[in-house]
Every structure is written in C-alpha cells, then in structure tokens.
Design an enzyme around this catalytic site. Structure first.
Site, mmCIF file in Angstrom:
data_model
loop_
_atom_site.group_PDB
_atom_site.id
_atom_site.type_symbol
_atom_site.label_atom_id
_atom_site.label_comp_id
_atom_site.label_asym_id
_atom_site.label_seq_id
_atom_site.Cartn_x
_atom_site.Cartn_y
_atom_site.Cartn_z
ATOM 1 N N SER A 162 0.840 -1.215 0.000
ATOM 2 C CA SER A 162 0.000 0.000 0.000
ATOM 3 C C SER A 162 0.869 1.256 0.000
ATOM 4 O O SER A 162 0.575 2.231 -0.701
ATOM 5 C CB SER A 162 -0.894 0.017 1.237
ATOM 6 O OG SER A 162 -1.883 -0.972 1.158
ATOM 7 N N GLY A 216 -6.284 -3.177 -7.895
ATOM 8 C CA GLY A 216 -7.391 -2.276 -7.592
ATOM 9 C C GLY A 216 -6.899 -0.973 -6.993
ATOM 10 O O GLY A 216 -7.466 0.102 -7.249
ATOM 11 N N ARG A 230 -14.106 -6.031 -10.840
ATOM 12 C CA ARG A 230 -14.185 -5.320 -9.546
ATOM 13 C C ARG A 230 -14.904 -3.972 -9.682
ATOM 14 O O ARG A 230 -14.781 -3.276 -10.687
ATOM 15 C CB ARG A 230 -12.779 -5.167 -8.961
ATOM 16 C CG ARG A 230 -12.180 -6.548 -8.704
ATOM 17 C CD ARG A 230 -10.861 -6.490 -8.013
ATOM 18 N NE ARG A 230 -10.983 -5.975 -6.651
ATOM 19 C CZ ARG A 230 -9.951 -5.691 -5.877
ATOM 20 N NH1 ARG A 230 -8.717 -5.859 -6.332
ATOM 21 N NH2 ARG A 230 -10.130 -5.243 -4.661
ATOM 22 N N ASP A 253 -7.545 -8.007 4.601
ATOM 23 C CA ASP A 253 -6.808 -8.936 3.738
ATOM 24 C C ASP A 253 -6.351 -10.184 4.495
ATOM 25 O O ASP A 253 -5.845 -11.132 3.878
ATOM 26 C CB ASP A 253 -5.603 -8.228 3.105
ATOM 27 C CG ASP A 253 -6.050 -7.137 2.124
ATOM 28 O OD1 ASP A 253 -7.183 -7.216 1.602
ATOM 29 O OD2 ASP A 253 -5.267 -6.197 1.893
ATOM 30 N N LYS A 255 -12.973 -8.554 -3.502
ATOM 31 C CA LYS A 255 -11.506 -8.470 -3.556
ATOM 32 C C LYS A 255 -11.012 -9.145 -4.845
ATOM 33 O O LYS A 255 -11.788 -9.364 -5.765
ATOM 34 C CB LYS A 255 -10.913 -9.106 -2.291
ATOM 35 C CG LYS A 255 -11.255 -8.322 -1.017
ATOM 36 C CD LYS A 255 -10.638 -6.948 -1.057
ATOM 37 C CE LYS A 255 -11.032 -6.110 0.132
ATOM 38 N NZ LYS A 255 -10.553 -4.725 -0.013
ATOM 39 N N ARG A 263 -13.600 -13.587 -1.761
ATOM 40 C CA ARG A 263 -12.790 -14.345 -0.794
ATOM 41 C C ARG A 263 -13.619 -15.135 0.212
ATOM 42 O O ARG A 263 -13.053 -15.967 0.939
ATOM 43 C CB ARG A 263 -11.801 -13.404 -0.087
ATOM 44 C CG ARG A 263 -10.648 -13.027 -0.978
ATOM 45 C CD ARG A 263 -9.534 -12.316 -0.249
ATOM 46 N NE ARG A 263 -8.464 -12.001 -1.183
ATOM 47 C CZ ARG A 263 -7.701 -10.921 -1.110
ATOM 48 N NH1 ARG A 263 -7.893 -10.039 -0.135
ATOM 49 N NH2 ARG A 263 -6.754 -10.722 -2.003
HETATM 50 C C1 S3P Z 1 -5.737 -1.223 0.017
HETATM 51 C C2 S3P Z 1 -6.958 -1.155 0.645
HETATM 52 C C3 S3P Z 1 -7.828 -2.328 0.875
HETATM 53 C C4 S3P Z 1 -7.056 -3.638 0.732
HETATM 54 C C5 S3P Z 1 -6.169 -3.647 -0.473
HETATM 55 C C6 S3P Z 1 -5.167 -2.503 -0.437
HETATM 56 C C7 S3P Z 1 -4.987 0.042 -0.175
HETATM 57 O O1 S3P Z 1 -8.893 -2.293 -0.052
HETATM 58 O O2 S3P Z 1 -7.957 -4.726 0.678
HETATM 59 O O3 S3P Z 1 -5.471 -4.883 -0.526
HETATM 60 O O4 S3P Z 1 -3.777 0.003 -0.443
HETATM 61 O O5 S3P Z 1 -5.604 1.101 -0.053
HETATM 62 P P1 S3P Z 1 -10.177 -1.369 0.210
HETATM 63 O O6 S3P Z 1 -9.677 -0.019 0.485
HETATM 64 O O7 S3P Z 1 -10.993 -1.386 -1.046
HETATM 65 O O8 S3P Z 1 -10.892 -2.020 1.361
#
Ligand code: S3P
Length: 433
Positions: A23, A94, A123, A318, A345, A349
C-alpha cells in the site's frame, strides 16, 4: 501450469524481514510522480502490483531512476504535470486503478482508459467514479460500473462532501486526491476506520488535512506537494501468513522484523491475541511516518474461537482468510460478520476461502457478509486453488505447513502479485516446497 506442492513442516524457526509494504509503495509512486521535485524511495516493493504502478507513472512521462526492491528516485512533475497516455494497464491492482483516478481527474487535459486483468475487470469502480463525478469529474465505466474506466481530465472540480457507504481506503484516497484539485473544501467520511496511509503521506507532503474521528477535510486547490524521501517499512499483510503458520505449528518461533503496525492494518494481531496465540511486539519505532516494530510469534498455544465484527473488519480485511484457517484450528465457533467487502476483492474471498478449506478437509459456513468456522478440526491436506488470488496462494501454503499430508496449490505463481519471494522466505524458516 502444474500445481506447487508444499509439504508439512516441523517447527518453523528463524528471523525474516518481510517485503516492503505494498500500500505504501503504490502511494509513494503516485504521490512522488506529482511532487514538485525528485523523491528518493528506499525499499519500494518489487511485485507485479507495484510494477504496474511504476509502469503507469512512467507512461505519464514521469522519469524514475533505479529499481523496485532496491532504491528509486521519482522525478516528480508537479501536481498537474502528468501527460495523459491513451491507456494504462492496471494489471491485477485495484489500488492503482482507484487511486490514479483521483489524480487523473485533476490533470490539465487528456483522456485515459484504465483497464486490467480478468480479476480486476470484475471489480466495482462505480464506488470511486460516483464520488468523483459528484465533484465534477468526467468519468465513464463499462456497464455495471466495471472497468474499463475512462477518465477525461480538465473538468473543473468542486469541493464536495462524501459520505462513503463502505469503509474502503481506496475510495477514501481517490476522493481526497481529487480534493487537491477541487475549489473549496472536500470532506470525506467513512463508516469505519480504513487504512490511513494516504492521509499520512499527504500530510508529510505538506497538505493540510484536518478532521476528527472518521472524517477528513482538505481545502483546495493545492498548488503543489513535495513528498519527503522515505524508506518503506515491511508489509503487515506479508507478515500475516508467517504469524498464522507460527501460531499453528507447535515449537515454532518466528521473528518478523520492521513490520508496519499501523493500527488500521494490524488488526490480526489483536484477533490472534483474543484467540490465545502467543504474539508480541518488540522495538517499536517509526518508519515513513508509520508505527513499526518486530513481531515475535511462538507456536503451540491452544487457540480458542474469536468473533470479528464491523468496525474491526477493515483493520484485517486482507487477513480474514487466515482467520478462517486459525478459527478452524481453534476450540469453538469463530464468527466473522460485517465483512461483505471480502466479496469484491481479487476473488470473492468468502467463496474462495470456503473452497480452499473444503479442499483440505475443513468446513466454513459462508454468510453474505462473512463466515463461521467451527473447530477444532484437523488439516488433513489436499488441494487448494489460489484462483489467481495471491492471498489464497499464501493461505494454501500456511495450511500445507500445518497439515498432515501436504497441499497442492493450483496457480501458486500468483503469489508474485504481492510477494514474489514467498516460497524462498518459507524455506529459510525450515519449510520445504
Ligand atoms: C488497500 C486497501 C484495501 C485492501 C487492499 C489494499 C490500499 O482495499 O484490501 O489490498 O492500499 O488502499 P479497500 O480499500 O478497497 O478495502
């Protein structure tokens, strides 16, 4: 491609430095790209997902020296300085697709089509497109709010109040990033605390973010940002499989060094403690504005069932597949509710974790917004289909290590989305693939 077979392990012992945070790496690349000058990033994650983000900013005419996994210098082109390429391939990510929407809407001109692989193409993107449109952006999606997404830059943006229906750091981040370009105050409220890396990085880059509780405010338009040089700490989500394996296998003792312990990320630690697992944190420190530390897990403690309810869910979103596995091993009924986000996701999941557990002799009862698992059960071994989902590949590996006969994991290669060196790191702790 043939399935990868992972054999049961005896006690896992040793010390690991898990890969850098995914992230944070995405955000460093994106915010570095629109900084006013060069940004040096030490230990950016090398993975399929972050390579997609690196490719994305390079295609917007941002020069980057050095290599992911080592050290890079991003030659920021300023907040409005990206050159719109015709198309950006977001791969499986995503985070890339959603965050970059918030930046592209503020560029001076150009139209960009964002697409990705088969998983990303399923998604939901309306959750980002809708709030950005409310602020004045020109965005279209495929029917059903799915990718490809087309963003046309150059529309005047207005500060908007966003009352987000889901706790999603990706949606929150996109709305805040668009707020940098909007005239007036942007207000973003979320129903539960999601990871706040974007807020921390924007503040470090000189943006004045205010707000309290679940609300963030910023006033635009902002002239420019300058992300300071940073080092990326270890990814809690990459430490998590080792935490689960260490807790499940008696005699294990694993130290995971330099892991990001942001409370909006490290919820699994709290849940494992409630389950009776022996986990502790040593040497707390700050890296890149994030709380970090070394985590020590010791195996053999008898586990008991735990409940996870909203609003705790986003802090271990996650890691919930691993909670299912731990719950199957624990005495009692583990219940996860308020986690319908799991359905959207990289895979659904709830469905894929259920299928994975079934493939190794365990049972999970799916709910629309989570699952229940009754334990203690025995992980006999068998087959797990990762189905293109890196977190499922790691779940299969943890199950294999704690199993009676081992597990064959289909599509194990997708682990490279976040953790290309996973099998090698398992081997250093004494596991055999
Ligand atoms: C992430 C936020 C999460 C997480 C993803 C990474 C991010 O998703 O599940 O693996 O880096 O902001 P969501 O913000 O859609 O819940």
């Amino acid at each position: 491609m043939a399935a990868v077979r992972i054999h049961p392990a005896g006690a896992l012992r040793g010390t690991l430095r898990v890969p850098p945070d995914k992230s944070l790496t995405h955000r460093a690349l994106l915010l570095g790209a629109v900084s006013d000058g060069p940004v040096r990033v030490a230990r950016p994650l090398e993975s399929a997902d972050t390579a997609a983000t690196l490719g994305a900013i390079q295609s917007c005419a941002v020069r980057v020296d050095g290599d992911l996994g080592d050290e890079i210098v991003i030659h920021g082109v300023g907040l409005r300085g990206l050159r719109a390429p015709g198309r950006i391939d977001c791969g499986n990510s995503g985070t890339l697709m959603r965050l970059i929407m918030g930046i592209l809407v503020g560029q001076r001109s150009g139209t960009v089509v964002l697409d990705g692989d088969a998983s990303l193409s399923r998604r939901p993107m309306a959750r980002v497109a809708d709030p950005l449109r409310a602020a004045g952006a020109a965005i279209s999606t495929a029917p059903g709010g799915l990718p490809p997404v087309e963003v046309t830059a150059g529309m005047p943006l207005t500060g908007t109040v966003h009352d987000l229906p889901v706790a999603s750091a990706q949606v929150k981040s996109a709305a805040l990033l668009a707020g940098l370009f909007a005239e007036g105050e942007t207000v973003v409220s979320e129903p539960a605390p999601s990871r706040d890396h974007t807020e921390r990085m924007l503040s470090a880059a000189g943006v004045s973010l205010t707000g309290e509780g679940l609300t963030r405010r910023l006033t635009g338009p902002v002239d420019g940002i300058q992300l300071p040089d940073l080092e990326v700490p270890g990814d809690f989500s990459s430490a998590a499989p080792f935490l689960a394996a260490g807790a499940l296998i008696p005699g294990s003792e694993i130290t995971l060094q330099g892991v990001n312990l942001n409370p909006a990320r490290a919820g699994l630690l709290e849940v494992m403690r409630r389950m009776g697992a022996d986990v502790s944190v040593a040497s707390p420190r700050r890296v890149a504005g994030e709380p970090c530390g070394d985590i020590v897990v010791r195996g053999g403690a008898e586990l008991v069932a735990a409940s996870v309810e909203a609003p705790e869910g986003p802090s271990l979103i996650d890691e919930l597949p691993l909670v299912a596995l731990l719950g199957a091993h624990a005495q009692g009924v583990t219940v996860v509710t308020g986690a319908a986000e799991l359905r959207v996701k990289e895979t659904d999941r709830i469905a894929t974790t259920s299928a994975a557990l079934e493939g190794i002799g365990l049972r999970l009862a799916a709910r629309p917004d989570g699952f229940t698992v009754e334990g203690p059960g025995t992980i006999t071994g068998g087959r797990v289909d990762a189905a293109g989902d890196h977190r499922l590949a790691m779940l299969g590996a943890v199950a294999a290590l704690a199993s009676g006969t081992g597990v064959a994991i289909e599509d194990f290669a997708c682990v490279a989305v976040s953790y290309p060196g996973f099998a090698r790191d398992l081997a250093t702790l004494g596991a055999a693939a």
